[in-house]
Scaffold this motif. Structure first.
Motif, PDB file in Angstrom:
ATOM      1  N   GLU A 254       0.826  -1.203   0.000  1.00 14.94           N
ATOM      2  CA  GLU A 254       0.000   0.000   0.000  1.00 14.94           C
ATOM      3  C   GLU A 254       0.863   1.258   0.000  1.00 14.94           C
ATOM      4  OE1 GLU A 254      -2.469  -0.429   3.399  1.00 14.94           O
ATOM      5  OE2 GLU A 254      -3.724  -1.993   2.508  1.00 14.94           O
ATOM      6  N   ILE A 255       1.953   1.232   0.802  1.00 10.47           N
ATOM      7  CA  ILE A 255       2.868   2.378   0.861  1.00 10.47           C
ATOM      8  C   ILE A 255       3.553   2.572  -0.488  1.00 10.47           C
ATOM      9  CG2 ILE A 255       4.941   3.296   1.977  1.00 10.47           C
ATOM     10  CD1 ILE A 255       4.171   1.598   4.448  1.00 10.47           C
ATOM     11  N   LEU A 256       4.047   1.479  -1.074  1.00 13.55           N
ATOM     12  CA  LEU A 256       4.817   1.575  -2.302  1.00 13.55           C
ATOM     13  C   LEU A 256       3.939   1.911  -3.502  1.00 13.55           C
ATOM     14  CD1 LEU A 256       7.352  -1.327  -1.728  1.00 13.55           C
ATOM     15  CD2 LEU A 256       7.474   1.059  -1.034  1.00 13.55           C
ATOM     16  N   ASP A 257       2.708   1.417  -3.509  1.00 13.25           N
ATOM     17  CA  ASP A 257       1.783   1.814  -4.580  1.00 13.25           C
ATOM     18  C   ASP A 257       1.466   3.305  -4.490  1.00 13.25           C
ATOM     19  OD1 ASP A 257       1.764  -0.749  -5.509  1.00 13.25           O
ATOM     20  OD2 ASP A 257      -0.248  -1.250  -4.788  1.00 13.25           O
ATOM     21  N   ARG A 258       1.295   3.802  -3.281  1.00 19.74           N
ATOM     22  CA  ARG A 258       1.002   5.234  -3.108  1.00 19.74           C
ATOM     23  C   ARG A 258       2.178   6.092  -3.600  1.00 19.74           C
ATOM     24  NH1 ARG A 258      -2.143   8.721   0.096  1.00 19.74           N
ATOM     25  NH2 ARG A 258      -1.615  10.835  -0.586  1.00 19.74           N
ATOM     26  N   LEU A 259       3.405   5.686  -3.262  1.00 24.19           N
ATOM     27  CA  LEU A 259       4.585   6.416  -3.738  1.00 24.19           C
ATOM     28  C   LEU A 259       4.665   6.382  -5.266  1.00 24.19           C
ATOM     29  CD1 LEU A 259       7.213   5.236  -1.101  1.00 24.19           C
ATOM     30  CD2 LEU A 259       6.395   7.572  -1.425  1.00 24.19           C
ATOM     31  N   SER A 260       4.318   5.245  -5.864  1.00 22.57           N
ATOM     32  CA  SER A 260       4.323   5.156  -7.332  1.00 22.57           C
ATOM     33  C   SER A 260       3.326   6.131  -7.936  1.00 22.57           C
ATOM     34  CB  SER A 260       3.992   3.722  -7.769  1.00 22.57           C
ATOM     35  OG  SER A 260       4.901   2.802  -7.214  1.00 22.57           O
ATOM     36  N   ARG A 261       2.156   6.245  -7.324  1.00 27.57           N
ATOM     37  CA  ARG A 261       1.142   7.180  -7.832  1.00 27.57           C
ATOM     38  C   ARG A 261       1.550   8.631  -7.658  1.00 27.57           C
ATOM     39  NH1 ARG A 261      -2.343   3.113  -5.222  1.00 27.57           N
ATOM     40  NH2 ARG A 261      -3.419   1.948  -6.882  1.00 27.57           N
ATOM     41  N   GLU A 262       2.474   8.873  -6.708  1.00 28.78           N
ATOM     42  CA  GLU A 262       2.948  10.243  -6.463  1.00 28.78           C
ATOM     43  C   GLU A 262       4.223  10.548  -7.264  1.00 28.78           C
ATOM     44  OE1 GLU A 262       1.370  12.508  -4.761  1.00 28.78           O
ATOM     45  OE2 GLU A 262      -0.248  11.153  -4.111  1.00 28.78           O
ATOM     46  N   ASP A 263       4.403   9.833  -8.392  1.00 23.01           N
ATOM     47  CA  ASP A 263       5.484  10.097  -9.356  1.00 23.01           C
ATOM     48  C   ASP A 263       6.867   9.700  -8.870  1.00 23.01           C
ATOM     49  OD1 ASP A 263       3.900  11.045 -11.517  1.00 23.01           O
ATOM     50  OD2 ASP A 263       3.674  12.973 -10.491  1.00 23.01           O
ATOM     51  N   PHE A 264       6.946   8.671  -8.022  1.00 22.69           N
ATOM     52  CA  PHE A 264       8.232   8.081  -7.679  1.00 22.69           C
ATOM     53  C   PHE A 264       8.408   6.778  -8.476  1.00 22.69           C
ATOM     54  CE2 PHE A 264       7.595  10.752  -4.000  1.00 22.69           C
ATOM     55  CZ  PHE A 264       8.876  11.170  -3.653  1.00 22.69           C
ATOM     56  N   LEU A 265       9.650   6.488  -8.836  1.00 26.00           N
ATOM     57  CA  LEU A 265      10.017   5.175  -9.351  1.00 26.00           C
ATOM     58  C   LEU A 265      10.383   4.319  -8.140  1.00 26.00           C
ATOM     59  CD1 LEU A 265      10.740   3.396 -11.876  1.00 26.00           C
ATOM     60  CD2 LEU A 265      13.084   4.202 -11.561  1.00 26.00           C
ATOM     61  N   VAL A 266       9.721   3.164  -7.968  1.00 27.23           N
ATOM     62  CA  VAL A 266       9.870   2.374  -6.745  1.00 27.23           C
ATOM     63  C   VAL A 266      10.414   0.983  -7.080  1.00 27.23           C
ATOM     64  CG1 VAL A 266       8.687   1.369  -4.761  1.00 27.23           C
ATOM     65  CG2 VAL A 266       7.972   3.607  -5.626  1.00 27.23           C
ATOM     66  N   LEU A 267      11.472   0.575  -6.369  1.00 35.58           N
ATOM     67  CA  LEU A 267      12.010  -0.778  -6.482  1.00 35.58           C
ATOM     68  C   LEU A 267      11.711  -1.527  -5.199  1.00 35.58           C
ATOM     69  CD1 LEU A 267      13.705  -3.033  -7.756  1.00 35.58           C
ATOM     70  CD2 LEU A 267      15.755  -1.914  -6.828  1.00 35.58           C
TER      71      LEU A 267
END
Length: 272
Positions: A254-267
């Motif tokens: 949930e945290i990482l999906d939210r960061l992805s939606r906020e224009d971060f590239l997440v690994l």
């Protein structure tokens, strides 16, 4: 509470197998009162008690996990379900191996009834690896032997060789055989992963020598160019890239999906 029922001889593909259905129910103290955790195992064995196939499932609240395994040719081919995610593993297994899942006393009873004396090899349905198992007789009264085993347990048997009592002194735990009826239950398979349509996902691998870690890169669908990046490192204990650990949802996805939606590239990576 651990219960086991022998279903008889059944067809397993072109083979004949012995089918056991087993369940464990644990009540655990929690700040809000009590939490119930449930486990089930469907176990298919050959005539010597060695596993041919198993289906191990666990449920805590609404969160489910499980492992399916097939034994053949010195290998255990496994499919691990953690929450909505799924991964495959292959583990080397010696020919004379018995299945033992945590808290399933019936599996220990089966192995000790059929196995020869001396060191046994067990396959853990929880850790997904083999381990040695030994026992040593410490006393005997009126033909009822008592053993200490390499798991820190004291095992009490009837004169006919049936396991009737198990004690783990370090945990102040006693399990004893009873004749009371047990309510049967089943656990449905974990639900398939629901992939968010607004997030683009790319599977990746990081290789260092003979170690390979699998992971996923996520970004908001349609995002391009250079993006600020987040590399998520999990805490202690084994968990997968989405944050599922032994069937418990830690909320990482949930945290990482939210960061992805906020224009971060997440690994995000599976633990080694």
């Amino acid at each position: 509470q651990c219960a086991s029922r022998y279903e008889g001889e059944v067809a397993l593909g072109s083979l004949r197998a012995h089918l056991f259905r087993e369940q464990v129910r644990l009540e655990l103290p929690a700040p809000s009162g009590k939490v119930e955790q449930r486990f089930t195992v469907a176990l298919w064995t050959d005539d010597h008690g060695q596993p041919l196939r198993f289906d191990f499932r666990t449920q805590l609240g609404d969160v489910k996990a499980g492992v399916e395994g097939v034994f053949a040719g010195g290998k255990a081919e496994l499919v691990v379900h953690q929450g909505p995610s799924e991964k495959k593993l292959s583990v080397s297994v010696p020919a004379r191996t018995y299945l033992l899942a945590n808290n399933f006393v019936s599996e220990l009873d089966l192995a000790l009834a059929l196995a020869p004396e001396g060191q046994l090899t067990m396959f853990s349905a929880n850790a997904l690896q083999t381990f040695p198992f030994t026992r040593k007789e410490v006393e005997s009264a009126e033909g009822t032997p008592v053993f200490d085993d390499s798991l820190g347990e004291r095992l009490f048997f009837t004169a006919e060789g049936r396991l009737t009592r198990l004690e783990v002194t370090a945990q102040k735990l006693v399990m004893r055989r009873v004749d009371e009826a047990v309510e049967r239950f089943t656990i449905d398979p974990p639900a398939a992963a629901v992939v968010a349509s607004d997030i683009a996902r790319e599977d990746v691998k990081i290789v260092d020598g003979d170690v390979t870690l699998a992971g996923t890169l996520t970004r908001k669908r349609g995002a391009g160019g250079r993006l600020p990046a987040v590399f998520f490192l999990s805490g202690s204990g084994g968990q997968d890239r989405e944050g599922f650990a032994q069937g418990i949802d830690l909320g990482t996805h949930e945290i990482l999906d939210r960061l992805s939606r906020e224009d971060f590239l997440v690994l995000r990576l599976d633990d080694r």
